[in-house]
Design a protein around this motif. Structure first.
Motif, PDB file in Angstrom:
ATOM      1  N   GLN A   5     -13.399   1.270   2.978  1.00  0.00           N
ATOM      2  CA  GLN A   5     -12.265   0.367   2.880  1.00  0.00           C
ATOM      3  C   GLN A   5     -10.837   0.835   3.503  1.00  0.00           C
ATOM      4  O   GLN A   5     -10.701   2.012   3.489  1.00  0.00           O
ATOM      5  CB  GLN A   5     -11.957   0.184   1.366  1.00  0.00           C
ATOM      6  CG  GLN A   5     -13.184  -0.559   0.656  1.00  0.00           C
ATOM      7  CD  GLN A   5     -12.981  -0.925  -0.878  1.00  0.00           C
ATOM      8  OE1 GLN A   5     -11.821  -0.429  -1.329  1.00  0.00           O
ATOM      9  NE2 GLN A   5     -13.844  -1.120  -1.740  1.00  0.00           N
ATOM     10  N   ILE A   6     -10.043  -0.040   3.986  1.00  0.00           N
ATOM     11  CA  ILE A   6      -8.628   0.140   4.286  1.00  0.00           C
ATOM     12  C   ILE A   6      -7.867  -0.489   3.662  1.00  0.00           C
ATOM     13  O   ILE A   6      -7.974  -1.718   3.569  1.00  0.00           O
ATOM     14  CB  ILE A   6      -8.651  -0.213   5.922  1.00  0.00           C
ATOM     15  CG1 ILE A   6      -9.658   0.734   6.739  1.00  0.00           C
ATOM     16  CG2 ILE A   6      -7.175   0.131   6.396  1.00  0.00           C
ATOM     17  CD1 ILE A   6      -9.623   0.374   8.331  1.00  0.00           C
ATOM     18  N   ARG A   7      -7.099  -0.066   3.000  1.00  0.00           N
ATOM     19  CA  ARG A   7      -5.840  -0.531   2.200  1.00  0.00           C
ATOM     20  C   ARG A   7      -4.585  -0.695   3.049  1.00  0.00           C
ATOM     21  O   ARG A   7      -4.063   0.463   3.182  1.00  0.00           O
ATOM     22  CB  ARG A   7      -5.974   0.107   0.689  1.00  0.00           C
ATOM     23  CG  ARG A   7      -7.212  -0.358   0.072  1.00  0.00           C
ATOM     24  CD  ARG A   7      -6.933   0.361  -1.568  1.00  0.00           C
ATOM     25  NE  ARG A   7      -8.336   0.471  -2.033  1.00  0.00           N
ATOM     26  CZ  ARG A   7      -8.577   1.201  -3.053  1.00  0.00           C
ATOM     27  NH1 ARG A   7      -7.899   1.856  -3.718  1.00  0.00           N
ATOM     28  NH2 ARG A   7      -9.854   1.025  -3.829  1.00  0.00           N
ATOM     29  N   ILE A 180      -0.678   2.584   4.617  1.00  0.00           N
ATOM     30  CA  ILE A 180      -2.169   2.186   4.856  1.00  0.00           C
ATOM     31  C   ILE A 180      -2.911   3.404   4.074  1.00  0.00           C
ATOM     32  O   ILE A 180      -2.591   4.633   4.289  1.00  0.00           O
ATOM     33  CB  ILE A 180      -2.428   2.438   6.429  1.00  0.00           C
ATOM     34  CG1 ILE A 180      -1.563   1.393   7.166  1.00  0.00           C
ATOM     35  CG2 ILE A 180      -4.029   2.149   6.648  1.00  0.00           C
ATOM     36  CD1 ILE A 180      -1.659   1.710   8.664  1.00  0.00           C
ATOM     37  N   ASP A 181      -3.901   2.942   3.458  1.00  0.00           N
ATOM     38  CA  ASP A 181      -4.903   3.875   2.713  1.00  0.00           C
ATOM     39  C   ASP A 181      -6.133   3.632   2.924  1.00  0.00           C
ATOM     40  O   ASP A 181      -6.646   2.483   3.136  1.00  0.00           O
ATOM     41  CB  ASP A 181      -4.501   4.112   1.201  1.00  0.00           C
ATOM     42  CG  ASP A 181      -5.150   4.992   0.335  1.00  0.00           C
ATOM     43  OD1 ASP A 181      -5.453   5.645   0.894  1.00  0.00           O
ATOM     44  OD2 ASP A 181      -5.156   4.812  -1.010  1.00  0.00           O
ATOM     45  N   PHE A 182      -6.684   4.699   3.228  1.00  0.00           N
ATOM     46  CA  PHE A 182      -8.482   4.548   3.586  1.00  0.00           C
ATOM     47  C   PHE A 182      -9.116   5.130   2.406  1.00  0.00           C
ATOM     48  O   PHE A 182      -8.821   6.159   1.707  1.00  0.00           O
ATOM     49  CB  PHE A 182      -8.781   5.474   4.692  1.00  0.00           C
ATOM     50  CG  PHE A 182      -7.921   5.351   5.857  1.00  0.00           C
ATOM     51  CD1 PHE A 182      -8.506   4.168   6.783  1.00  0.00           C
ATOM     52  CD2 PHE A 182      -6.994   6.051   6.346  1.00  0.00           C
ATOM     53  CE1 PHE A 182      -7.737   3.859   7.990  1.00  0.00           C
ATOM     54  CE2 PHE A 182      -6.221   5.742   7.314  1.00  0.00           C
ATOM     55  CZ  PHE A 182      -6.679   4.567   8.111  1.00  0.00           C
ATOM     56  N   LEU A 185     -13.993   6.411   3.751  1.00  0.00           N
ATOM     57  CA  LEU A 185     -14.049   6.630   4.928  1.00  0.00           C
ATOM     58  C   LEU A 185     -14.705   7.793   5.287  1.00  0.00           C
ATOM     59  O   LEU A 185     -13.930   8.760   5.220  1.00  0.00           O
ATOM     60  CB  LEU A 185     -12.896   6.048   5.701  1.00  0.00           C
ATOM     61  CG  LEU A 185     -12.696   5.840   7.035  1.00  0.00           C
ATOM     62  CD1 LEU A 185     -13.835   4.886   7.599  1.00  0.00           C
ATOM     63  CD2 LEU A 185     -11.443   5.661   7.527  1.00  0.00           C
TER      64      LEU A 185
END
Length: 197
Positions: A5-7, A180-182, A185
């Motif tokens: 997920q990329i937040r 941006i938070d991963f 991943l």
């Protein structure tokens, strides 16, 4: 199984406004007025009334005569008596000159000189009617009036107007941001290398 997920978390930029209101000042100086009212002119010309009363005749009717009037009457009466006496003596002399003609002149003269004039009496008024003389002049009053109009002078003063316009300053109170938070991943490399991002 966990999916990668990329937040993304972003905030908008915020602006702030510094508003300075306009300033308006209006002053209206009062008008200057001078007012002069000249006095009215009034002239009155008066001829005084005149009343004259002459009561000389009334006083004479009551025997209240002045000394001068009494002297004048006595002089006139003396002169009249002298003339009458002169006429009587002349008449008596003429009669005596004709005594020779008869007719008893001496007896007639004696009778005439011994009798006085007959007194007469009648109704009278003391003082007599209209013996007081009245003369009246009512006089005159002449009025002249002149009105003077007022003298009014007005000086208007313009209003004093001062205006300071307003202003608005726009500043950035908060900048925009992006975070941006991963999640889950991973990077799998060659040789079995694996790394979580």
């Amino acid at each position: 199984m966990l999916f990668p997920q990329i937040r993304l978390e972003s905030t908008f930029a915020q602006t702030e406004l510094a508003i300075r209101k306009p300033i308006q000042e209006i002053q209206q100086p009062k008008a200057e007025m001078t007012f002069e009212q000249p006095k009215a002119e009034l002239t009155i010309d008066r001829t005084p009334s005149r009343l004259s009363i002459d009561q000389t005749k009334a006083r004479e009717d009551m025997d209240l005569k002045s000394v001068g009037r009494r002297i004048e009457e006595a002089a006139q009466q003396g002169y009249q008596d002298w003339l009458e006496g002169l006429a009587r003596v002349a008449q008596d002399g003429n009669e005596m000159m004709r005594i020779e003609h008869g007719g008893s002149a001496i007896a007639r003269q004696a009778k005439r000189n011994s009798e006085g004039p007959q007194d007469q009496f009648n109704i009278g008024w003391t003082p007599s009617h209209f013996s007081v003389k009245i003369d009246y002049d009512p006089g005159k009053v002449e009025i002249r009036f002149k009105e003077n109009r007022p003298n009014i002078q007005v000086q208007t003063n313009k209003p004093i107007h001062e205006y300071t316009p307003g202003s608005t300053e726009v500043n950035l109170a908060k900048y925009q941001s992006l975070k941006i938070d991963f999640e889950n991943l991973r990077h799998v490399g060659t040789g079995g290398y694996e790394q979580t991002i």
